[in-house]
Design an enzyme around this catalytic site. Structure first.
Site, mmCIF file in Angstrom:
data_model
loop_
_atom_site.group_PDB
_atom_site.id
_atom_site.type_symbol
_atom_site.label_atom_id
_atom_site.label_comp_id
_atom_site.label_asym_id
_atom_site.label_seq_id
_atom_site.Cartn_x
_atom_site.Cartn_y
_atom_site.Cartn_z
ATOM 1 N N ASP A 64 10.554 -12.533 -11.297
ATOM 2 C CA ASP A 64 9.682 -11.484 -11.802
ATOM 3 C C ASP A 64 8.228 -11.921 -11.657
ATOM 4 O O ASP A 64 7.925 -13.113 -11.571
ATOM 5 C CB ASP A 64 10.013 -11.181 -13.263
ATOM 6 C CG ASP A 64 9.733 -9.736 -13.638
ATOM 7 O OD1 ASP A 64 8.914 -9.098 -12.957
ATOM 8 O OD2 ASP A 64 10.336 -9.254 -14.612
ATOM 9 N N GLU A 93 3.993 -11.537 -7.843
ATOM 10 C CA GLU A 93 2.767 -11.195 -7.082
ATOM 11 C C GLU A 93 1.554 -12.078 -7.395
ATOM 12 O O GLU A 93 0.724 -12.219 -6.504
ATOM 13 C CB GLU A 93 2.432 -9.692 -7.251
ATOM 14 C CG GLU A 93 2.126 -9.240 -8.614
ATOM 15 C CD GLU A 93 3.386 -8.889 -9.387
ATOM 16 O OE1 GLU A 93 3.258 -8.744 -10.606
ATOM 17 O OE2 GLU A 93 4.480 -8.811 -8.828
ATOM 18 N N ASP A 105 7.977 -1.991 -11.699
ATOM 19 C CA ASP A 105 8.237 -1.280 -12.959
ATOM 20 C C ASP A 105 7.769 0.172 -12.870
ATOM 21 O O ASP A 105 6.798 0.578 -13.529
ATOM 22 C CB ASP A 105 7.529 -1.992 -14.111
ATOM 23 C CG ASP A 105 7.998 -3.426 -14.290
ATOM 24 O OD1 ASP A 105 9.114 -3.746 -13.834
ATOM 25 O OD2 ASP A 105 7.253 -4.234 -14.869
#
Length: 788
Positions: free
Chosen positions: A400, A403, A473
């Site tokens: 998760d 980035e 998300d």
């Protein structure tokens, strides 16, 4: 005297003209200085050309983070005619104007593929955290009607990437890859990792990057989309096989709060007889936010994690777990990384040490992102991951915030020093480095378990690391569902073939009644149908649990629709696994934009809600509400959707077997449990057994559906399902060839072998929409011909 002056003038003109037209031959191409800019053109292979440019008075050398291929010795010719220098290989031509520096790329037939814009190169001095460098800019001129694709994943619902401006900095739901592919059969990869603006206007198409000592881009000619993608993978890395179980159904939510809750979800699926292959544990199994990503089960609700994982395995399921690119200040990895100066200093998630919402900023979490560019930091990351989690038997990783999350952005944040320079210089390659670190370390530890990583972000070359990227998300809505289609297709067109989304959308902000909302229940069923035909089928989200039994029980429409598509996914596993093998061996793509197979059909090029899943199935997701009236379910009238069937093929309705001619729009009735799916004529489609998990039964009694109307071919691929022995040749293939004129299906000799391989099996041959009789064939590995 006048004659002497005239002679001198002619000599000056001659030598100055010669000087402007000089070049130097190099090992792989040529180098020339034009208007104070050094231009270096290199053949990487016959169909790939690297272009480098830098200010004449500087030097420029770079080892790419994405490109791993070394230039190959390529045969080419050089011909100069006046100011024009032609470099020609057996595949492509590059023309350099020695007067103005403009480069033109052409096919061998003389067709212009791409022009640089005249005076379209610029270097602007820039101070990058104390390092004197440049903003770099290069512009091109595209044909007015040219369609381009790629540039990563954006949530804009736009298929063709013309007339747009993108500020390319990795984000939660936007994954940028500075690469585009043209319907003319070429691609451009801009090899730069700093924040980059891509802009397409009527007069020019350009890349502008914040940091670069020079310009570095690759022109790839493939003739078609598959060829360009093959070229991109040759440059940046090939795709390994995923385990078979990763193509089954996955269940997750934000988050399972105890190990008993997680195991009971798997048990419930088994009790209901609904197939399931994977369960995912999201965050906070480590405890509070000061222990963020400790890579240990410190939460007392997970008191015996080894038993939890063993229980999941006993139930014939697999488990992966959430790991992050950041660490809380009380964790062991944080302290060791801090000692070597491998923690970056900017705001990231979570902001507060408190787990409550909204965050209490009086108690900052102190969480910091690690320097994934530093090889020693990646070693430390794996050391704790291996010791605290992998050693327990976990099957993969959910990376998760890869980035990573960057909150309350300040320009000075980019001044952070990384192992490779400023964070600004290498910003967009962070996911490549952190995902690559985990993949390379795991592969070095064992070859018995294939690397499987689910990641929120990606960059060019990440396909070589066994990673499947999800779209972040996203907030649940019909628009969001529609946007996922073009997002996944354009992402795949960057050469990274494995992609998925949170089925149902992550946030339920638009649905206050959550799972009781009739429109959301319909949306979830439609998203599940779309997910059936994505490289990974995974339900996940916040605000409400998403397990099938949360949507009712057997006999109810939404529940039955969900169950139907989970079972359909498993019946397609032989087709999906064969498609994944084609990705690995033939540089194919699983989720295919229509330009890949129907580039000459202009009506198909900008359709953003249809795609091919593998080479045989046309998928047309339903992306609007059809069965809600006055906020209640209303199934009294069956609705329909318009579908465009690409020209150049006939199509069979997957559900009814009715045949249609391509090149037309039709309407397909779409009750809640039906989305339009069409099979291309000439397809040979294997249908697998009804199972509860991917490897429950061997494929010893497959149904083989033959769709007439064109010649066709299919290769059934099988191996040991989860190790790297296939790289050593431990696999088998069986070719099915359909001759439409002779009405004959040839099942060829089996090629290859592996431990546990079936030596004899049945094939139940079904001829769709035909006068031919269905046949059952006993196959022992030797050629069989089935003929009318």
């Amino acid at each position: 005297m006048k004659k002497i002056y005239l002679l001198l003038a002619l000599l000056v003109f001659y030598f100055s003209n010669c000087w402007s037209q000089t070049y130097q031959k190099t090992d792989f191409g040529i180098r020339s200085v034009i208007n104070s800019i050094t231009v270096d053109i290199q053949f990487y292979n016959p169909s790939t050309i690297r272009v480098l440019k830098w200010p004449e008075d500087k030097s420029f050398s770079k080892e790419s983070l994405s490109v791993i291929q070394k230039p190959q010795k390529t045969e080419y010719t050089i011909v100069q005619q006046g100011d024009l220098l032609s470099l020609k290989s057996k595949s492509v031509v590059a023309l350099l104007n020695l007067k103005n520096g403009k480069i033109i790329f052409k096919s061998l037939t003389g067709k212009t593929l791409l022009n640089e814009q005249e005076s379209g190169t610029s270097f602007t001095a820039f101070n990058d955290a104390g390092n004197k460098t440049y903003n770099t800019y290069q512009s091109f001129v595209l044909d007015k009607e040219e369609a381009i694709y790629g540039l990563g994943q954006q949530q804009k619902g736009k298929m063709v990437q013309r007339n747009i401006k993108l500020n390319m900095v990795q984000g939660n739901t936007d994954d940028y890859v500075p690469f585009f592919l043209s319907d003319k059969g070429y691609g451009i990869y801009w090899d730069n990792y700093s924040p980059t603006v891509f802009e397409d206007k009527p007069e020019s198409t350009s890349f502008k990057s914040d940091v670069g000592d020079g310009i570095d881009y690759y022109f790839l000619f493939g003739g078609n989309a598959d060829g360009v993608i093959a070229g991109m993978r040759s440059l940046t890395g090939q795709v390994p096989m995923f385990p078979l179980w990763t193509f089954g159904y996955w269940q997750s939510k934000e988050r399972y709060k105890s190990q008993d809750e997680l195991v009971n979800v798997v048990k419930k699926y088994r009790e209901l007889g609904v197939p399931l292959d994977g369960i995912i544990q999201d965050w906070q199994y480590w405890g509070n936010n000061y222990l963020w990503n400790a890579m240990e089960f410190l939460n007392p609700e997970f008191s015996n994690p080894k038993k939890m994982i063993d229980d999941v395995h006993t139930l014939n399921a697999h488990m992966i777990i959430s790991i992050w690119s950041s660490f809380g200040p009380q964790t062991k990895p944080y302290k060791e990384l801090d000692k070597i100066g491998a923690l970056l200093d900017f705001k990231t998630w979570p902001e507060s040490g408190s787990e409550k919402w909204p965050p209490n900023l009086d108690y900052p979490s102190g969480v910091r992102v690690y320097d994934a560019y530093n090889p020693e930091a990646r070693n430390i990351y794996w050391k704790y991951l291996n010791k605290g989690l992998f050693s327990l038997g976990l099957d993969g990783w959910w990376m998760d915030s890869s980035e990573p999350d960057h909150l309350q952005f300040k320009p000075s944040d980019f001044d952070n020093k990384t192992y490779l320079g400023s964070f600004r210089k290498v910003r967009n390659a962070f996911p490549l480095m952190t995902v690559g670190g985990v993949a390379e370390h795991q592969h070095s530890v064992t070859s018995d378990k294939r690397v499987f990583i689910l990641t929120r972000s990606a960059f060019a070359g990440q396909q070589r690391y066994g990673a499947n990227t999800w779209s972040g998300d996203v907030t649940a809505s019909w628009d969001a569902l529609r946007n996922q289609i073009s997002a996944g297709l354009n992402f795949s067109l960057c050469g990274i073939p494995y992609w998925n989304s949170d089925i149902g959308g992550f946030f339920l902000t638009n649905y206050k009644k959550k799972l009781e909302d009739a429109e959301y229940r319909e949306l979830y069923a439609r998203w599940m149908q779309f997910g059936t035909f994505c490289p990974m089928m995974r339900s996940h989200g916040a605000d409400a649990p998403r397990e099938i039994y949360q949507f009712g029980k057997k006999g109810e429409k939404v529940y039955d629709a969900i169950e139907k598509y989970i079972n359909l996914r498993y019946s397609l596993l032989p087709y999906i696994y064969a498609s994944s093998w084609s990705v690995t061996t033939n540089q194919s793509t699983m989720m295919r934009a229509l330009v890949m197979d129907f580039a000459t059909d202009k009506q198909a090029l900008d359709i953003n809600d249809e795609f091919m899943f593998g080479k045989s199935l046309l998928i047309c997701p339903v992306t609007r509400a059809m069965y809600v009236k006055d906020a209640k379910e209303d199934f009294s009238t069956v609705q329909s959707k318009e579908v465009y069937l690409p020209k150049g093929a006939d199509w069979f309705d997957f559900w009814t077997g009715i045949r249609f001619t391509g090149g037309q729009a039709i309407h397909k009735e779409t009750p809640l449990d039906i989305i339009p799916v069409y099979v291309k004529a000439g397809s040979v489609l294997p249908i697998g057994p009804k199972v509860q998990y991917a490897t429950e039964q061997k494929w010893d009694n497959l149904e083989i559906k033959v769709y007439e109307g064109a010649n066709g071919q299919f290769t059934l691929y099988e191996d040991e399902n989860d190790n790297y022995n296939y790289e050593k040749g431990a696999y088998s293939t069986i070719n099915f060839n359909w001759d439409d004129f002779k009405k004959a299906l040839t099942i060829s000799d089996r090629i290859g072998e592996f431990p546990g391989m079936l030596t004899e099996r049945k094939f139940n041959i079904v001829f769709v929409s035909s006068d031919m009789h269905n046949q059952q064939v006993i196959y022992n590995g030797k050629k069989v011909v089935i003929q009318q």
